[in-house]
Design an enzyme around this catalytic site. Structure first.
Site, PDB file in Angstrom:
ATOM      1  N   SER A 154      33.474 -55.082  23.159  1.00  8.60           N
ATOM      2  CA  SER A 154      33.831 -54.516  24.461  1.00  8.60           C
ATOM      3  C   SER A 154      35.030 -53.573  24.325  1.00  8.60           C
ATOM      4  O   SER A 154      34.948 -52.574  23.610  1.00  8.60           O
ATOM      5  CB  SER A 154      34.073 -55.648  25.457  1.00  8.60           C
ATOM      6  N   ASP A 232      23.288 -56.949  29.684  1.00  9.89           N
ATOM      7  CA  ASP A 232      24.734 -56.851  29.874  1.00  9.89           C
ATOM      8  C   ASP A 232      25.020 -56.214  31.235  1.00  9.89           C
ATOM      9  O   ASP A 232      24.607 -55.087  31.503  1.00  9.89           O
ATOM     10  CB  ASP A 232      25.328 -56.000  28.751  1.00  9.89           C
ATOM     11  N   HIS A 266      26.874 -60.018  27.862  1.00  7.29           N
ATOM     12  CA  HIS A 266      28.150 -59.545  27.333  1.00  7.29           C
ATOM     13  C   HIS A 266      28.967 -60.660  26.672  1.00  7.29           C
ATOM     14  O   HIS A 266      30.079 -60.417  26.216  1.00  7.29           O
ATOM     15  CB  HIS A 266      28.967 -58.929  28.480  1.00  7.29           C
TER      16      HIS A 266
END
Length: 290
Positions: A154, A232, A266
Site C-alpha cells: 500500500s 481491494d 487489501h
C-alpha cells in the site's frame, strides 16, 4: 551518525530470530523502532537484506507478526528488515488527527514544509537505516547490506517503488503488494504531498512511481513484481494499478510483472498468500543459483 541500538525483544522463528530494536534517529529527531528477521544462515555468515515498507497506520511489527514471510526467508537465507512508517512522539500539532497523514503515514518522502520537517522517511530508509546496519553490531557481521532489495504494501508499496526506482544501483529488485501507484493523482497522495511538500506539483513527481518510470534512465533496471487484489476496496480510487501498467508499457521498462489476484482484498490475508512468491522473486536476484 546514529547512536547505539537497543534490542527490545527477540523471538525464535523458523530456526532464526525476529529481533526488535530501538535507536535514536538523527534524521528524524526521535527514537525509532525496527525489526530484523535473521534467518538461520545469518548465524554463520552474511546474508542479503530485503527491506519491507509497511502501509498506513502500521509500524514495524505488522508485517513481522502477520505475513508469515519468515518461513521462505529462512529457507532462502535472506534477512527481512522492517522499519517503522513515520516519526513518533514528537508532539507536532495535528500529527494524529487523521489516519492517513502524520503519525503512521510518512509516505517515504522528505518533507519540505517546516511544520513537518521531521518527516524524512526517505532519507531514513535509504540512508540512515542502511548505514546503521552496515556499521553496528550485530548487523555488521550478519547482514550484507550491499546486497539489498525492497518491497512493501500500500503506502509502503509506493515507497518500495519510489526508493527502488530512484536508487537502481542500491536495490537489486523491487516488489509491491497493492501499491499506491500514482499518488499525485489519488486522494491519499494529494493529501500527503500537499501537506509534506506544498503546492508545487512538479516537486511531487519525484515520489510518484509512474512519473519516475517516465523519467527513468540508465543501464541498471531492477526487476519489478506487483500484485494487486481484484476485490481491494481501494483499487480504483487510491491504488490505480492501471496507471503503473500504462507507464511500464509506455516506457518499455523490463522486466516488470503486474498481476491481479482474483478475489483478494487489501489485507494481510492477501499478503500472506503471495508473500512466498515475493521472497522467492527477490532471492532469485539476490542469490542467483541458490
Amino acid at each position: 551518525m546514529a547512536t547505539a541500538v537497543e534490542e527490545i525483544s527477540a523471538n525464535r522463528h523458523y530456526n532464526g530470530y525476529n529481533r526488535r530494536y530501538k535507536h535514536r534517529s538523527t534524521v528524524l529527531g526521535c527514537d525509532m523502532t525496527f525489526t530484523v528477521y535473521f534467518p538461520p544462515a545469518a548465524e554463520t555468515g552474511k546474508v542479503p537484506v530485503l527491506y519491507y515498507l509497511s502501509g498506513l497506520t502500521c509500524n514495524d511489527e505488522n508485517f513481522i507478526q502477520k505475513s508469515g514471510a519468515q518461513r521462505a526467508a529462512a529457507t532462502r537465507g535472506i534477512a527481512l528488515v522492517a522499519p517503522d512508517t513515520s516519526p513518533r512522539g514528537l508532539g507536532v500539532e495535528g500529527e494524529a488527527d487523521s489516519w492517513d497523514f502524520g503519525v503512521g503515514a510518512g509516505f517515504y518522502l522528505n518533507s519540505t514544509q517546516e511544520k513537518w520537517r521531521a518527516w524524512r522517511m526517505y532519507d531514513y530508509v535509504v540512508e540512515e537505516l542502511p548505514s546503521l546496519l552496515r556499521s553496528t553490531a550485530p548487523f555488521a557481521t550478519s547482514l550484507d547490506v550491499d546486497q539489498a532489495s525492497v518491497f512493501g504494501h500500500s503506502m509502503g508499496g509506493h515507497g518500495a517503488l519510489v526508493v527502488g526506482l530512484r536508487n537502481p544501483q542500491t536495490y537489486r529488485s523491487i516488489s509491491a503488494f497493492a501499491p499506491v501507484c500514482h499518488p499525485i493523482n489519488c486522494p491519499w497522495g494529494v493529501k500527503a504531498f500537499t501537506g509534506y511538500l506544498g503546492e508545487d506539483r512538479e516537486l511531487w513527481k519525484q515520489y510518484d512511481a509512474c512519473e519516475l518510470l517516465r523519467s527513468f534512465s540508465g543501464p541498471v533496471r531492477p526487476p519489478i513484481l506487483v500484485d494487486t487484489g481484484s476485490a481491494d476496496k481501494f483499487l480504483q480510487v487510491q491504488l490505480q494499478p492501471q496507471a503503473l501498467e500504462a507507464a511500464i508499457q509506455e516506457t518499455g521498462y523490463s522486466p516488470a510483472t503486474m498481476r491481479t489476484q482474483e478475489g483478494y482484498d487489501h489485507s494481510y490475508f492477501f499478503i500472506s498468500t503471495f508473500v512466498d512468491d515475493h521472497i522467492n522473486f527477490h532471492a532469485d536476484v539476490l542469490l542467483p543459483g541458490k
